[in-house]
Each structure stands twice: as structure tokens, then as C-alpha cells.
Write an enzyme that holds these catalytic residues in place. Structure first.
Site, PDB file in Angstrom:
ATOM      1  N   LYS A  80       0.848  -1.202   0.000  1.00  0.00           N
ATOM      2  CA  LYS A  80       0.000   0.000   0.000  1.00  0.00           C
ATOM      3  C   LYS A  80       0.881   1.249   0.000  1.00  0.00           C
ATOM      4  O   LYS A  80       1.861   1.328   0.753  1.00  0.00           O
ATOM      5  CB  LYS A  80      -0.920  -0.027   1.227  1.00  0.00           C
ATOM      6  CG  LYS A  80      -1.986   1.062   1.227  1.00  0.00           C
ATOM      7  CD  LYS A  80      -2.924   0.895   2.427  1.00  0.00           C
ATOM      8  CE  LYS A  80      -4.029   1.948   2.446  1.00  0.00           C
ATOM      9  NZ  LYS A  80      -4.885   1.818   3.639  1.00  0.00           N
ATOM     10  N   SER A 155      -9.804   2.023   2.566  1.00  0.00           N
ATOM     11  CA  SER A 155      -8.933   2.748   1.668  1.00  0.00           C
ATOM     12  C   SER A 155      -7.968   1.855   0.879  1.00  0.00           C
ATOM     13  O   SER A 155      -7.436   2.267  -0.139  1.00  0.00           O
ATOM     14  CB  SER A 155      -8.122   3.771   2.467  1.00  0.00           C
ATOM     15  OG  SER A 155      -7.315   3.118   3.434  1.00  0.00           O
ATOM     16  N   SER A 179      -9.928  -0.331   6.836  1.00  0.00           N
ATOM     17  CA  SER A 179      -9.349  -0.306   5.480  1.00  0.00           C
ATOM     18  C   SER A 179      -8.568  -1.536   5.046  1.00  0.00           C
ATOM     19  O   SER A 179      -8.154  -1.627   3.887  1.00  0.00           O
ATOM     20  CB  SER A 179      -8.456   0.913   5.313  1.00  0.00           C
ATOM     21  OG  SER A 179      -9.261   2.049   5.195  1.00  0.00           O
TER      22      SER A 179
END
Ligand code: GLN
Length: 497
Positions: A80, A155, A179
């Protein structure tokens, strides 16, 4: 689709260690897959072809030298874009960090490299991890590999989509309010939010420091455990890092036995707003746990209904403070610095141009909630609710080993459907937020497809702080039983690609 991209991380590592395949072949297969499908999926913001192949060559050389390889050596991973990576761009999905190349590795990045994991690149995300759909990324939305017109969650939608699209067998996410777990649920993958403080936040760009937690994502419970083991543990560079041994999550994932365990069904996570097919798959999972020999009871956690409003005061408050560092002087973007303007004016112009609407909304909300005169009414009250939620968990865990619920109230919604409705977007995290507020550990794993739309449903398992191993014990047992029942893993029913 070549077979190599369908291997689990455990199978990949074993094949490399035995010399059945080289790490370079594995890396190439995944890079080819990314080249073939990522224009459609948009899971990656940056693909490091050369770096990945160099890391893979180093693993092959290590094996050739006779050195022993670690349990994830040569396994590709999607990271990420909120963790710093030395020499590789880190944007947090924001224009304000466009072009920033960090001079240092996050502790998590360093641990991955030390474990000889091959980092393929950085994944798309909602700007500064604010969102539940990845539509808040400044670099365009990510598609859900099950249906590219739907959201992959957020997210960390890029990391989850990379797994579901077979672009990587492992990924890293961060979970501030859900997330990791919510993207896992809506893409049919596994994601774990470890106990707060058990995975270092050093080099994790801060959104809400008291809630943020990095964690492992994969397509199987065992792979998630192997990655968990690689990234967890004490770090003196993070003042909130827990200095205690990490539970043996890998052994727990292999146990596959829940006989005698006590499991609580959270009563509050049901009713209006919950999709019928989600509840159906959830209830079947609860019945399965009973069949497997667990004792299931209903548990009430009344304060959980206050979790969402408390989170949307605490997280924006911390964000308004954390994001003050993006002042046009230190990182990335700088707008209007033509020699006629003051530093304050350049900062203001840069923040106006560099932050997207959701980030601005949170900065304004957080600044307001922390302002003198309102602090006690808003931030102070939210902190009291946080204590009530922790007490509900303590009371529940006095009687049960783990709690279970659906991970999300609905399956993946269409891109655009909630984009202009923040409240509807926030509801996606109704079931995940309490664990962030309390700091305990939680997993989402696939438990089937909702009959009405054939999209994945997530089962959430919650364990007390530092009892992360219980997630893997229960998750491993459920996964094995479901795969037996279906005759294959859920993702084999595959997606839109
Ligand atoms: N969707 C939640 C939010 O927008 C949680 C995000 C997260 O966990 N990073 O804040």
C-alpha cells in the site's frame, strides 16, 4: 493465466526453496500479469519492474549459495502506497506527495526486504487512507476484479484488488477504521488488522495515529499468517510499539480446530441497512462454527452503536494535526512559489491544490472539533465513548474467546453510488470501527457469495488485544470447512478478468 500466479504464497515459497521454479520466474509471471490486466484494474500506482527482478535474482543467488531461505523468500507482494520505500515513490494516493521519493524505508518495508519478499510496487488507495472505496484516490479509482464497475473497498482497495486479480499473492494494507478488512470482504480475500501496536507504524504516513495499524492481506488464512509473522514485533523506532512476543499465528492457522471455543455473535451488527444475502452467509458461517464444535452465544455490546460518530470526531481530529506537516516546504508539491508570495501564502495555495475534497472535509471537521470551546463537547465526548466501547469488549471477552459479525453491511457497491454522500460511505465501516477504537485484533475472511448479486461476503472475527492467534485458529477452520463444502477456494469462481 499461468499457473504460477495462482499459487499461494506458501506454495510459491516451497517451490522456490525446492528449486522447482526460480524467484525470477515467479516475479516475471506476476509482472506480466500486472502488465496484462492492471490498465483495467488500476490496483498499482507504481510498478517496480527492475527492483522486483533484482530482489528475485538475489533470492535465487542466495539459494544457489546454499543459504537457508525464509518462509516467504521470493514471494511477490503489493505494498500500500502509505508506507515509505527508499528510492520508490510514496504518494498516499494524494497529489500533494506527487513526485516525493522517500529517503528511508518504513520498518515494515525493511522487514519485508529482510524476509526476502519481492516488492512488486505500490498500490492505489483513498487519499491518506480516508475512504471506503478507493474513489478518493487522486489517481483514479480501482476496479473490483469481481465486477470492474464496482468498488474494491477502501482505503486499501488497490492491495485487495491486486490479490483478487492474481497480480500478487501477498499484500499490505493499513486499517484505521476498516481499510484492511472492508476491502478484503468485498473482494473475497483475507485481511487482518493486528492488535494496535504490534506492527510498527514507523514510516507509515500517519492518518490517525491512535487508530492506524498496518497488517497482512492474502488469498488464504495461512498466507496471511505467514505475512503477519514477518511484519509483527517490537520496534524501538515506534513509541507505541508493544514490547511483547507476537502470538504464534502460523501454528494457529494450521490448527483448524475450534472445538470447545466460545464464540459470541454481536447482536448490534444486524437489522436495518444489512443486505439479506450478507446476513444469510453470515448466519450460515455461525451454523458452521457450531457444527465444527464451537459453542456459540449471543452477546450485546450496546456502545457499538456510538462507534461511528466517535470515530468521525477522533480520526479527523488526529488527521487535522498529522496533515499539518504538508506545508509545501518539506515534501512533494509546491504551488505559487514565484518570489512574490509569503511562505504562508505558498502553503495555503499548495494545500488548496494538493488535497482532495474528503481530506479537506476531515481537516476542517477535526480542526473544529479540537478548537477551544468545542474540545470537551466533541473530542472529549468521543474519547469517553471510546472508553465505553473498550468496556463492552472487555465484558464480552470475559465470556467468549472471539466475537463474530459480518465485516460489512453490504457487498461491493457500484463506483459512483456513494461518492457524493459521505454518510453512506462512512456506513461501510459500521462493523469494523469498534476494534480500531479499542485497539484489539480482527480478521475478515470470505464466507461465500451473496445470492442476490453473486459478490463476496466477509466474515469478521474479533479477538482481544495480543490474542491475534485466535483469529487464525477460527479463520483457518472456517476456511478449510468452506473450501471442502464448495470443492474449491472462493476466488476460483472467478472474477471479471
Ligand atoms: N473508511 C474509514 C475512513 O474513511 C476507514 C479508513 C481506514 O481504515 N483507513 O476513515
Amino acid at each position: 493465466m499461468t499457473e504460477l500466479i495462482k499459487y499461494t504464497a506458501a506454495e510459491t515459497a516451497a517451490a522456490i526453496a525446492k528449486g522447482e521454479v526460480t524467484a525470477v520466474e515467479v516475479a516475471r509471471a506476476h509482472l506480466d500479469r500486472i502488465d496484462a490486466v492492471d490498465k483495467k484494474v488500476n490496483a498499482f500506482l507504481h510498478v517496480d519492474h527492475e527492483g522486483a527482478l533484482a530482489a528475485a535474482r538475489a533470492v535465487d543467488a542466495k539459494r544457489a549459495s546454499g543459504a537457508e531461505l525464509g518462509p516467504l523468500a521470493g514471494v511477490p507482494l503489493a505494498l500500500k502506497d502509505v508506507f515509505t520505500t527508499r528510492g520508490m515513490p510514496t504518494t498516499c494516493g494524494s497529489k500533494i506527495l506527487e513526485g516525493w521519493v522517500p529517503p528511508y524505508d518504513a520498518t515494515l518495508t525493511k522487514r519485508l526486504k529482510d524476509a526476502d519478499v519481492v516488492i512488486l510496487g505500490k498500490t492505489n488507495m483513498d487519499e491518506f487512507a480516508m475512504g471506503s472505496s478507493t474513489e478518493n484516490s487522486a489517481y483514479g479509482p480501482t476496479g473490483n476484479p469481481w465486477d470492474l464497475t464496482r468498488i474494491p473497498g477502501g482505503s486499501g482497495g488497490g492491495s485487495a484488488a491486486a490479490l483478487a486479480a492474481f497480480e500478487a499473492p501477498l499484500a499490505i494494507g493499513t486499517d484505521t477504521g476498516g481499510s484492511i478488512r472492508q476491502p478484503g470482504a468485498v473482494t473475497g480475500t483475507v485481511g487482518v488488522k493486528p492488535t494496535y501496536g504490534s506492527v510498527s507504524r514507523y514510516g507509515l504516513v500517519a492518518f490517525s495515529s491512535s487508530l492506524d495499524q498496518g497488517g497482512p492481506c492474502a488469498r488464504t488464512v495461512l498466507d496471511t499468517a505467514l505475512l503477519h509473522e514477518a511484519i509483527a514485533g517490537h520496534d524501538p523506532l515506534d513509541s507505541t510499539s508493544i514490547d511483547a512476543p507476537v502470538p504464534d499465528v502460523v501454528a494457529a492457522a494450521r490448527t483448524r480446530d475450534v472445538r470447545g471455543m466460545r464464540i459470541g455473535v454481536v447482536k448490534e451488527f444486524a437489522g436495518e441497512g444489512y443486505q439479506a444475502g450478507v446476513m444469510q452467509r453470515f448466519e450460515e458461517s455461525v451454523a458452521l462454527l457450531r457444527e465444527l464444535g464451537a459453542e456459540v452465544v449471543e452477546v450485546s455490546c450496546p456502545s457499538f452503536t456510538l462507534a461511528l460518530p466517535a470515530y468521525y470526531l477522533i480520526a479527523p481530529s488526529e488527521a487535522s494535526s498529522n496533515l499539518a506537516r504538508f506545508d509545501a516546504m518539506r515534501y512533494g508539491l509546491r504551488v505559487g512559489d514565484d518570489g512574490t508570495r509569503s511562505a504562508e501564502q505558498v502553503t495555503a495555495l499548495t494545500r488548496e491544490a494538493g488535497f482532495g475534497p474528503e481530506v479537506k472535509r476531515r481537516i476542517i471537521l477535526g480542526t473544529y472539533a479540537l478548537s477551544s470551546g468545542y474540545y470537551d463537547a466533541y473530542y472529549g465526548s468521543a474519547q469517553k465513548v471510546r472508553t465505553l466501547i473498550s468496556r463492552d469488549f472487555d465484558a464480552a471477552f470475559a465470556g467468549v474467546d472471539v466475537l463474530v459479525s459480518p465485516t460489512t453491511p453490504t457487498t461491493a457497491f457500484p463506483i459512483g453510488e456513494r461518492a457524493d454522500d459521505p454518510m453512506a460511505m462512512y456506513l461501510a465501516d459500521l462493523c469494523t470501527i469498534p476494534s480500531n477504537l479499542a485497539g484489539n485484533a480482527a480478521m475478515s475472511l470470505p464466507c461465500g457469495l451473496a445470492p442476490e448479486d453473486n459478490l463476496p461476503v466477509g466474515l469478521q472475527i474479533i479477538a482481544p488485544a495480543m490474542a491475534d492467534d485466535r483469529l487464525y485458529r477460527v479463520g483457518g477452520a472456517v476456511e478449510a470447512a468452506l473450501n471442502d463444502k464448495w470443492g474449491h477456494a472462493l476466488l476460483e469462481e472467478a472474477p471479471a478478468l
